[in-house]
Design a protein around this motif. Structure first.
Motif: not given
Length: 119
Positions: A11-16
């Motif tokens: 995982t590089i980045i996440s978004l809710v």
């Protein structure tokens, strides 16, 4: 930037996201060390951390071994429709690089836009 392990999804980045249908896209920037030999790159959005989705939900390149010399490799991900059943669901930007000799990191951007409903 996030450190990568060869041939391992990360995982590089996440978004809710809130409940509803979303079109998710983005880009991964791979940054190898000067002596790193790259043989494959894969990237996409996923509903599961550290996991590429099913076939056709990510982009991949098999490469004859190249040493890019610490030059970033920018790779877009395919736009994917995510149906979110409940608020607070997370979309993850995933990278997977196959490389040897040295190290590689990755960073990127993930975007989501509410999908338009057709009448």
């Amino acid at each position: 930037a996030t450190a990568l392990t060869t041939a391992t999804s990360k995982t590089i980045i996440s978004l809710v996201l809130t409940e509803g249908d979303w079109d998710v896209d983005g880009v991964v920037d791979y940054l190898p060390a000067a002596s790193t030999s790259i043989t494959g790159l894969a990237q996409g959005a996923s509903g599961t951390a550290n996991t590429l989705g099913a076939d056709d939900t990510y982009a991949s390149d098999s490469i004859t071994a190249i040493v890019a010399g610490a030059v970033a490799q920018r790779k877009p991900i395919p736009t994917q429709r995510l149906s979110v059943p409940a608020a607070g669901t997370i979309a993850y930007l995933i990278a997977n690089a196959t490389f040897s000799i040295s190290t590689m990191t990755a960073y990127g951007t993930i975007r989501a836009r509410r999908a338009k409903q057709l009448a």
